[in-house]
Write an enzyme that holds these catalytic residues in place. Structure first.
Site, PDB file in Angstrom:
ATOM      1  N   ASP A 151     -41.661  51.892  44.092  1.00 16.25           N
ATOM      2  CA  ASP A 151     -40.740  51.827  45.236  1.00 16.25           C
ATOM      3  C   ASP A 151     -40.263  53.223  45.660  1.00 16.25           C
ATOM      4  O   ASP A 151     -40.697  54.227  45.088  1.00 16.25           O
ATOM      5  CB  ASP A 151     -39.574  50.893  44.849  1.00 16.25           C
ATOM      6  CG  ASP A 151     -39.099  50.050  46.028  1.00 16.25           C
ATOM      7  OD1 ASP A 151     -39.198  50.515  47.181  1.00 16.25           O
ATOM      8  OD2 ASP A 151     -38.616  48.933  45.774  1.00 16.25           O
ATOM      9  N   TRP A 226     -42.759  51.834  52.234  1.00 13.25           N
ATOM     10  CA  TRP A 226     -42.158  51.360  53.481  1.00 13.25           C
ATOM     11  C   TRP A 226     -42.794  51.942  54.743  1.00 13.25           C
ATOM     12  O   TRP A 226     -42.152  51.995  55.794  1.00 13.25           O
ATOM     13  CB  TRP A 226     -40.648  51.663  53.519  1.00 13.25           C
ATOM     14  CG  TRP A 226     -39.902  51.330  52.265  1.00 13.25           C
ATOM     15  CD1 TRP A 226     -40.169  50.333  51.379  1.00 13.25           C
ATOM     16  CD2 TRP A 226     -38.747  51.995  51.759  1.00 13.25           C
ATOM     17  NE1 TRP A 226     -39.252  50.338  50.354  1.00 13.25           N
ATOM     18  CE2 TRP A 226     -38.372  51.347  50.569  1.00 13.25           C
ATOM     19  CE3 TRP A 226     -37.977  53.091  52.227  1.00 13.25           C
ATOM     20  CZ2 TRP A 226     -37.265  51.755  49.818  1.00 13.25           C
ATOM     21  CZ3 TRP A 226     -36.886  53.487  51.480  1.00 13.25           C
ATOM     22  CH2 TRP A 226     -36.535  52.821  50.293  1.00 13.25           C
ATOM     23  N   GLY A 227     -44.013  52.409  54.633  1.00 15.09           N
ATOM     24  CA  GLY A 227     -44.687  52.915  55.833  1.00 15.09           C
ATOM     25  C   GLY A 227     -44.195  54.267  56.298  1.00 15.09           C
ATOM     26  O   GLY A 227     -44.610  54.751  57.345  1.00 15.09           O
ATOM     27  N   ALA A 229     -43.174  58.526  55.973  1.00 17.43           N
ATOM     28  CA  ALA A 229     -43.786  59.804  55.574  1.00 17.43           C
ATOM     29  C   ALA A 229     -45.296  59.815  55.781  1.00 17.43           C
ATOM     30  O   ALA A 229     -46.040  60.395  54.996  1.00 17.43           O
ATOM     31  CB  ALA A 229     -43.444  60.151  54.118  1.00 17.43           C
ATOM     32  N   ASP A 247     -39.222  46.172  53.992  1.00 18.86           N
ATOM     33  CA  ASP A 247     -39.375  44.893  53.294  1.00 18.86           C
ATOM     34  C   ASP A 247     -39.416  43.702  54.246  1.00 18.86           C
ATOM     35  O   ASP A 247     -38.782  43.703  55.300  1.00 18.86           O
ATOM     36  CB  ASP A 247     -38.207  44.683  52.320  1.00 18.86           C
ATOM     37  CG  ASP A 247     -38.286  45.641  51.135  1.00 18.86           C
ATOM     38  OD1 ASP A 247     -39.231  46.445  51.066  1.00 18.86           O
ATOM     39  OD2 ASP A 247     -37.370  45.572  50.291  1.00 18.86           O
TER      40      ASP A 247
END
Ligand code: NAG
Ligand code: NAG
Ligand code: NAG
Ligand code: NAG
Length: 459
Positions: A151, A226-227, A229, A247
């Protein structure tokens, strides 16, 4: 005998990060179960053993779902082991440690996954792996872990990226990028062309990749980043799957159709990064949760499978309905998702209601197709609130010939839909998705141009 493994390793490009030491893990999207969407932090060993038992009993293991993944909250919260620096499995939740649970899961013929974060603490505030990559990777390997979900919470200030990636929707958790780099509100946005693989985010994830690589175990490495960077640019060289978005659920937002359709829209713009060995992850399944209708459940599962997302069931398998089990076991969609010959996902070939390439969180693309070893999969969705006709026109579907007759199979019922010349039209209910497989060309022209309501075909 070292020389023996050289031919295997040499089939992977040197620049590519994670090598599956078994030569197979991560080549296809992972299938399994994860605790988070069902239980959040309320976990213990029994829930994992129950899930494992149910995977077997319900025929889901047989269908391919083989990972049982522990999410956040499995360790002692206050500290690591003072002597070894290891995380300490919560002795109340896991009386025989994670290694004990792993053994039981393995004895059932399944694999086990664990969770940490590329920060000081996990999202729920438990110890996490930044600066402890080696000790944690070694520990997971020693416990015989098969999968790591990693995560992105609690990143300390000195690990902040030098400039920011566009997260256009400011509600948390982040929603990931708009296409074409249009970012309405961001401070300190990275310049166009910025190489995100040089970012500190990418470095945080590479550190754990390298630590896993250095163990003697194959551990599927799954980024939960989380898509952000620019992960779509470096995910494939770092991991076997990476999350495309924030999420799908969090405490307080459980199985909302609005969130599912929002993620579908975001993911639909990132499909070119998925192929064998690397999968853009649309997040875990909500099948069986909340108040999703059967139509919404079908659409959610069909599109997630067609995008070749990892498919991790996220519901309490002791309570799941038989209808939802059947959706999860859909043999056509699983075969497409797990195709051993073609690695590319299905993609939209037409948006339908909206102009092509429209970014719209409530109304993504409605017409999808993808090539597979079994034929061409076609999906036609209706994001409206009342039933509407959807037509697949052969001249619009990639790889089909305009003036040809094709043999169709209904993906939901398995019914032979017969031969159709030029197009195929069906009535699709609100939020539902019609799905059919084109398994070949028809030589007879007996049923040319005939139209029929979806599922009403009896010829
Ligand atoms: C380990 O360190 C923690 C936090 O510093 C402390 O609370 C705990 O008592 C220590 N345990 C041992 C066995 O020394
Ligand atoms: C991802 O990397 C693998 C090698 O590990 C390669 O086979 C695959 O084609 C890559 N995916 C894309 C979309 O380039
Ligand atoms: C999304 O598309 C639907 C269907 O065309 C439309 O009604 C809606 O206004 C669009 N939403 C936005 C924010 O443009
Ligand atoms: C508004 C805009 O520029 N849209 C473009 C976004 O990117 C796609 C391809 O990725 C183009 O086809 C769109 O025209």
């Amino acid at each position: 005998m070292w020389p023996l493994i050289v031919p295997l390793l040499s089939t992977f490009p040197a620049a590519t990060g994670l090598v599956a030491k078994d030569g197979e893990t991560g080549r296809l999207p992972a299938l399994g179960w994860n605790s988070w969407n069902a239980f959040f932090c309320d976990i213990n060993e029994k829930k994992f053993l129950d899930a494992a038992e149910q995977l077997v009993n319900l025929g889901l293991k047989e269908a391919g779902y083989n990972y049982v993944n522990i999410d956040d909250c499995w360790s002692i919260k206050s500290h690591r082991d003072n002597n070894t620096d290891r995380m300490i499995p919560d002795p109340e939740r896991f009386p025989e440690g994670i290694a004990g649970t792993a053994k039981k899961i393995h004895d059932m013929g399944l694999k086990i996954g664990i969770y940490s974060s590329a920060g000081t603490h996990t999202c729920a505030g438990y110890p996490a792996s930044l600066n402890y990559e080696k000790v944690d990777a070694d520990t997971f390997a020693e416990w015989e872990i098969d999968y790591l979900k990693y995560d992105n919470c609690n990143v300390p200030g000195d690990w902040a990226d030098e400039c920011n990636f566009c997260i256009p929707d400011s509600t948390t958790p982040p929603h990931g990028p708009y296409p074409n780099g249009t970012c309405p509100t961001l401070q300190n946005e990275c310049p166009a062309g910025y190489d995100w693989s040089k970012s500190k985010s990418a470095e945080r994830y590479r550190r754990m990749r390298d630590a896993l690589e250095a163990t003697d175990r194959t551990i599927l490495y799954s980024l939960c980043q989380w898509g952000t960077a620019g992960v779509q640019k470096w995910g494939n060289e770092t991991s076997m799957s990476w999350r495309a978005t924030g999420d799908i659920t969090w405490p307080g937002l459980v199985a909302k159709w609005s969130r599912i359709i929002e993620l579908l829209n975001l993911c639909s713009f990132n499909l070119d990064t998925t192929d064998f060995w690397g999968h853009s992850d649309a997040d875990m399944l909500e099948v069986g949760n909340g108040d999703l209708t059967p139509a919404e459940t079908r659409s959610h599962f069909a599109l997630w499978a067609a995008m070749k997302s990892p498919l991790l069931i996220g519901t309490d398998l002791k309570k799941i309905s038989s209808g939802n089990v059947e959706i999860l076991k859909n043999k056509y969609l699983l075969a497409f998702n797990q195709d051993p010959v073609i690695g590319k996902p299905a993609t939209p070939y037409k948006w339908g209601t909206n102009p092509d390439h429209t970014f719209n969180a409530t109304w993504p693309a409605e017409y999808w197709s993808g090539e597979s070893n079994d034929g061409i999969l076609v999906l036609m969705s209706n994001w409206g609130e009342s039933a509407a006709k959807r037509s697949a026109v052969w001249s619009e579907v990639p790889r089909l010939e305009k003036d040809a007759s094709y043999k169709l199979t209904d993906v939901w019922t398995g019914n032979d839909l017969g031969c159709h010349f030029g197009d195929y039209s069906v009535e699709v209910g609100p939020h539902d998705t019609a799905a059919f497989l084109i398994s070949g060309k028809c030589t007879r022209r007996g049923m040319l141009g005939q139209r029929t309501a979806w599922r009403d075909w009896t010829a």
